[in-house]
Design an enzyme around this catalytic site. Structure first.
Site, short mmCIF file in Angstrom:
data_model
loop_
_atom_site.label_atom_id
_atom_site.label_comp_id
_atom_site.label_asym_id
_atom_site.label_seq_id
_atom_site.Cartn_x
_atom_site.Cartn_y
_atom_site.Cartn_z
N GLU A 22 -0.82 -5.07 -0.57
CA GLU A 22 -0.79 -3.61 -0.55
C GLU A 22 0.64 -3.12 -0.74
OE1 GLU A 22 -2.70 -1.14 -0.67
OE2 GLU A 22 -4.40 -1.20 0.69
N ASP A 23 0.80 -2.02 -1.49
CA ASP A 23 2.11 -1.43 -1.64
C ASP A 23 2.52 -0.69 -0.37
OD1 ASP A 23 0.05 0.35 -2.14
OD2 ASP A 23 1.17 1.53 -3.60
N ASP A 30 -0.64 3.71 5.05
CA ASP A 30 -0.39 4.93 5.82
C ASP A 30 -1.51 5.12 6.85
OD1 ASP A 30 -2.24 5.85 3.76
OD2 ASP A 30 -0.49 6.46 2.61
N PHE A 46 7.81 11.69 1.96
CA PHE A 46 7.13 11.49 0.68
C PHE A 46 7.91 10.48 -0.15
CE2 PHE A 46 3.92 13.97 -1.94
CZ PHE A 46 3.76 12.94 -2.87
N ASP A 80 3.39 6.52 -6.60
CA ASP A 80 3.47 7.63 -7.54
C ASP A 80 3.26 8.99 -6.87
OD1 ASP A 80 0.37 8.76 -8.68
OD2 ASP A 80 0.54 7.25 -7.10
#
Length: 222
Positions: free
Chosen positions: A142-143, A146, A195, A202
């Site tokens: 997984e990148d 959250d 963010f 992205d």
């Protein structure tokens, strides 16, 4: 960047445990300004407010994670790396190349329905695995984690397919955003809930191509 021990520790040659997860705070970010713009050289002038994790730090951490996953591998068959599209593509390719043992690649794409704050959101598979995973050690790559809701669903779904083991390796995690407890064995960086973009992450399909993790300027999304 500060040392932290949220993930399983690795060990040094002298047997002393070392934390695998690095804690990154907003104070660690290098803000844009004074003639320096982290996004400009990559075609995004004036769009990023700061660089949070430089490319060199990412690659060093990926090497650590790859060695840790390899050190824990006990099966004769190579670990099966399952990349969750699209965000983890860049991470999984660098991760696989950093592994000191062979690995195999598979890809999945999933989408979640319902509100982002609802744990009752339904997850739908857009692209499933191309092979049987019975008896294999599966490593979900997984990148970023959250809420953890989609990942939790994915782990449960794959567990029904008879793998020998399921581990999760995540490059980034936002601890304050996690809504469901998922056993993530390998985490590269714990980051603030700001963010972030770059290195696969992205905003409206932009910024995935950045070699570092940066903070998107508020004026770009508000």
């Amino acid at each position: 960047m500060h040392g932290s021990s949220h993930a399983d520790p690795g060990s040094t040659p002298d047997g002393v445990a070392t934390p695998l997860t690095t804690l990154v705070t907003s104070d660690d970010a290098t803000p844009a300004g004074e003639g320096w713009d982290p996004g400009a050289v990559h075609g995004y002038p004036g769009e990023l407010s700061a660089m949070l994790i430089p490319a060199q730090a990412l690659q060093a951490k990926i090497g650590e994670l790859a060695r840790a996953v390899a050190a824990d591998h006990t099966l004769e068959s190579p670990p099966l790396l399952i990349c969750v599209l699209k965000g983890a593509v860049i991470f999984v390719t660098d991760f696989a190349r950093a592994m000191p043992i062979p690995s195999e690649l598979e890809f999945m794409a999933v989408t979640s329905y319902g509100s982002a704050t609802s744990s009752s959101g339904v997850v739908r598979i857009l692209k499933d695995l191309d092979r049987d995973i019975t008896g294999r050690r599966v490593v979900i790559v997984e990148d970023i984690i959250d809420s953890g809701l989609t990942l939790s669903w994915l782990v449960k779904n794959l567990a029904t397919r008879g793998p020998a083991a399921i581990d999760v390796v995540a490059l980034l995690r936002k601890p304050e955003a996690v809504k469901v407890d998922v056993d993530v064995r390998y985490v590269g960086f714990d980051i603030p809930t700001e963010f972030v973009v770059g290195y696969g992450l992205d905003y409206a399909e932009r910024y995935r191509d950045l070699p570092f993790v940066g903070l998107l300027g508020e004026h770009m999304y508000r």
